[in-house]
Write a protein that holds these residues in place. Structure first.
Motif, PDB file in Angstrom:
ATOM      1  N   GLY A  58      42.505  49.460  37.693  1.00  0.00           N
ATOM      2  CA  GLY A  58      43.620  49.257  36.769  1.00  0.00           C
ATOM      3  C   GLY A  58      43.134  48.797  35.411  1.00  0.00           C
ATOM      4  N   GLU A  59      44.068  48.414  34.570  1.00  0.00           N
ATOM      5  CA  GLU A  59      43.745  47.993  33.219  1.00  0.00           C
ATOM      6  C   GLU A  59      43.851  46.492  33.045  1.00  0.00           C
ATOM      7  N   GLY A  60      44.193  45.767  34.101  1.00  0.00           N
ATOM      8  CA  GLY A  60      44.273  44.325  33.996  1.00  0.00           C
ATOM      9  C   GLY A  60      45.263  43.886  32.941  1.00  0.00           C
ATOM     10  N   ALA A  61      44.880  42.830  32.188  1.00  0.00           N
ATOM     11  CA  ALA A  61      45.763  42.313  31.140  1.00  0.00           C
ATOM     12  C   ALA A  61      46.011  43.349  30.068  1.00  0.00           C
ATOM     13  N   GLY A  62      45.025  44.228  29.838  1.00  0.00           N
ATOM     14  CA  GLY A  62      45.211  45.266  28.835  1.00  0.00           C
ATOM     15  C   GLY A  62      46.416  46.136  29.138  1.00  0.00           C
ATOM     16  N   GLY A  63      46.609  46.473  30.417  1.00  0.00           N
ATOM     17  CA  GLY A  63      47.765  47.278  30.804  1.00  0.00           C
ATOM     18  C   GLY A  63      49.067  46.554  30.549  1.00  0.00           C
ATOM     19  N   LEU A  64      49.089  45.252  30.828  1.00  0.00           N
ATOM     20  CA  LEU A  64      50.295  44.461  30.599  1.00  0.00           C
ATOM     21  C   LEU A  64      50.646  44.437  29.120  1.00  0.00           C
ATOM     22  N   PHE A  65      49.666  44.178  28.264  1.00  0.00           N
ATOM     23  CA  PHE A  65      49.946  44.075  26.837  1.00  0.00           C
ATOM     24  C   PHE A  65      50.259  45.440  26.225  1.00  0.00           C
ATOM     25  N   LYS A  66      49.697  46.483  26.803  1.00  0.00           N
ATOM     26  CA  LYS A  66      50.066  47.835  26.367  1.00  0.00           C
ATOM     27  C   LYS A  66      51.532  48.122  26.715  1.00  0.00           C
ATOM     28  N   THR A  67      51.942  47.677  27.907  1.00  0.00           N
ATOM     29  CA  THR A  67      53.334  47.845  28.320  1.00  0.00           C
ATOM     30  C   THR A  67      54.283  47.081  27.396  1.00  0.00           C
ATOM     31  N   LEU A  68      53.883  45.885  26.968  1.00  0.00           N
ATOM     32  CA  LEU A  68      54.711  45.120  26.032  1.00  0.00           C
ATOM     33  C   LEU A  68      54.911  45.902  24.733  1.00  0.00           C
ATOM     34  N   GLY A  69      53.844  46.579  24.284  1.00  0.00           N
ATOM     35  CA  GLY A  69      53.967  47.393  23.086  1.00  0.00           C
ATOM     36  C   GLY A  69      54.949  48.538  23.287  1.00  0.00           C
ATOM     37  N   THR A  70      54.882  49.179  24.461  1.00  0.00           N
ATOM     38  CA  THR A  70      55.801  50.285  24.754  1.00  0.00           C
ATOM     39  C   THR A  70      57.245  49.798  24.805  1.00  0.00           C
ATOM     40  N   VAL A  71      57.463  48.652  25.462  1.00  0.00           N
ATOM     41  CA  VAL A  71      58.810  48.088  25.537  1.00  0.00           C
ATOM     42  C   VAL A  71      59.340  47.773  24.139  1.00  0.00           C
ATOM     43  N   SER A  72      58.477  47.237  23.289  1.00  0.00           N
ATOM     44  CA  SER A  72      58.910  46.887  21.935  1.00  0.00           C
ATOM     45  C   SER A  72      59.336  48.119  21.140  1.00  0.00           C
ATOM     46  N   VAL A  73      58.664  49.247  21.371  1.00  0.00           N
ATOM     47  CA  VAL A  73      59.027  50.485  20.680  1.00  0.00           C
ATOM     48  C   VAL A  73      60.455  50.903  21.044  1.00  0.00           C
ATOM     49  N   PHE A  74      60.793  50.798  22.328  1.00  0.00           N
ATOM     50  CA  PHE A  74      62.143  51.192  22.758  1.00  0.00           C
ATOM     51  C   PHE A  74      63.191  50.167  22.320  1.00  0.00           C
ATOM     52  N   LEU A  75      62.810  48.891  22.259  1.00  0.00           N
ATOM     53  CA  LEU A  75      63.741  47.893  21.720  1.00  0.00           C
ATOM     54  C   LEU A  75      64.021  48.180  20.249  1.00  0.00           C
ATOM     55  N   GLY A  76      62.971  48.556  19.516  1.00  0.00           N
ATOM     56  CA  GLY A  76      63.158  48.911  18.117  1.00  0.00           C
ATOM     57  C   GLY A  76      64.079  50.113  17.952  1.00  0.00           C
ATOM     58  N   ALA A  77      63.912  51.099  18.833  1.00  0.00           N
ATOM     59  CA  ALA A  77      64.781  52.286  18.785  1.00  0.00           C
ATOM     60  C   ALA A  77      66.229  51.907  19.075  1.00  0.00           C
ATOM     61  N   ALA A  78      66.425  50.988  20.028  1.00  0.00           N
ATOM     62  CA  ALA A  78      67.778  50.530  20.343  1.00  0.00           C
ATOM     63  C   ALA A  78      68.390  49.803  19.147  1.00  0.00           C
ATOM     64  N   GLY A  79      67.583  48.971  18.489  1.00  0.00           N
ATOM     65  CA  GLY A  79      68.079  48.275  17.308  1.00  0.00           C
ATOM     66  C   GLY A  79      68.437  49.234  16.189  1.00  0.00           C
ATOM     67  N   PHE A  80      67.606  50.261  15.988  1.00  0.00           N
ATOM     68  CA  PHE A  80      67.888  51.246  14.947  1.00  0.00           C
ATOM     69  C   PHE A  80      69.174  52.020  15.250  1.00  0.00           C
ATOM     70  N   SER A  81      69.470  52.209  16.534  1.00  0.00           N
ATOM     71  CA  SER A  81      70.635  53.003  16.921  1.00  0.00           C
ATOM     72  C   SER A  81      71.945  52.412  16.415  1.00  0.00           C
ATOM     73  N   TRP A  82      71.935  51.129  16.038  1.00  0.00           N
ATOM     74  CA  TRP A  82      73.132  50.528  15.449  1.00  0.00           C
ATOM     75  C   TRP A  82      73.577  51.327  14.216  1.00  0.00           C
ATOM     76  N   PHE A  83      72.634  51.949  13.513  1.00  0.00           N
ATOM     77  CA  PHE A  83      72.953  52.731  12.317  1.00  0.00           C
ATOM     78  C   PHE A  83      74.027  53.784  12.599  1.00  0.00           C
ATOM     79  N   TRP A  84      73.962  54.394  13.794  1.00  0.00           N
ATOM     80  CA  TRP A  84      74.918  55.461  14.112  1.00  0.00           C
ATOM     81  C   TRP A  84      76.333  54.932  14.333  1.00  0.00           C
ATOM     82  N   PHE A  85      76.453  53.645  14.659  1.00  0.00           N
ATOM     83  CA  PHE A  85      77.748  53.075  15.034  1.00  0.00           C
ATOM     84  C   PHE A  85      78.402  52.265  13.916  1.00  0.00           C
ATOM     85  N   ARG A  86      77.659  51.954  12.867  1.00  0.00           N
ATOM     86  CA  ARG A  86      78.120  50.939  11.908  1.00  0.00           C
ATOM     87  C   ARG A  86      79.446  51.301  11.235  1.00  0.00           C
ATOM     88  N   ARG A  87      79.739  52.579  11.107  1.00  0.00           N
ATOM     89  CA  ARG A  87      81.009  52.981  10.493  1.00  0.00           C
ATOM     90  C   ARG A  87      81.970  53.564  11.522  1.00  0.00           C
TER      91      ARG A  87
END
Length: 216
Positions: A58-87
């Motif tokens: 496995g990737e050990g801690a590296g895999g965990l921190f890589k996963t955190l980066g992936t999760v953050s990307v999708f959280l950012g996409a969710a935050g950006f999606s507010w743009f479609w709803f604002r009006r």
């Protein structure tokens, strides 16, 4: 340049810095840098053991921190999606109204969660894999994200008609940088955000009867 337009200056500087970091990344790639890890100092040894535990499974801690980066990307996409709803908070679609209110309430929290997770992700890889050339695109992404967070924080605190526009522009600029850095996961997150926008437009279309009424 008017005082209001000066709100663009920090964003332009951040974009220039990010562009320089990405250009440096591609320059190194074109010159054939392999990114072999330098074995220098005790810190590198500790980081190496964190990322690659004994046994090589496995990737050990590296895999965990890589996963955190992936999760953050999708959280950012969710935050950006507010743009479609604002009006569309008064949309004829109940689903659009409810989703819009949820994203409106959570937009800031999604943004700060994204900043936190990417900071943790980045700090780990700066220590554990400082030899990796993707550090440069990661720094470019974080520079734009820091600007996004800063403008988002100041929107309600500084009366300037350009603040919100700059905030959105940085959000759009962040997407290609993420794709350059994260590849497939960033493409999936951007595609998901665009799909949400398309779904909102489809759901928010007035019914045929309403359209006829308006034309009459």
């Amino acid at each position: 340049m008017s005082n209001s337009q000066k709100a663009w200056i920090p964003a332009i500087l951040l974009l220039a810095a990010a562009a320089a970091l990405v250009a440096y990344f591609f320059l190194r790639a074109n010159h054939g840098h392999t990114g072999e890890p330098p074995r220098i100092g005790q810190a590198a040894g500790i980081a190496g053991r964190l990322g690659h535990p004994p046994g090589g499974r496995g990737e050990g801690a590296g895999g965990l921190f890589k996963t955190l980066g992936t999760v953050s990307v999708f959280l950012g996409a969710a935050g950006f999606s507010w743009f479609w709803f604002r009006r569309r908070l008064r949309s004829t679609s109940l689903l659009v109204r409810r989703a819009g209110k949820l994203l409106h309430a959570s937009h800031a929290w999604l943004g700060w969660a994204t900043v936190f997770l990417i900071a943790v992700h980045g700090i780990y890889f700066l220590i554990a894999k400082s030899h990796d050339d993707k550090i440069w695109t990661g720094l470019a992404c974080f520079a734009i994200l820091a600007g996004l967070a800063g403008y988002g924080f100041l929107i309600r605190r500084i009366r300037n008609r350009y603040m919100r526009t700059v905030h959105r522009a940085l959000g759009v600029a962040w997407a290609p940088l993420l794709i350059a850095h994260a590849g497939g996961s960033a493409i999936a997150a951007v595609a998901a955000a665009l799909a949400i926008g398309a779904a909102v437009r489809l759901l928010d279309r007035p019914s045929g009867k309403r359209e006829l009424g308006r034309s009459a």
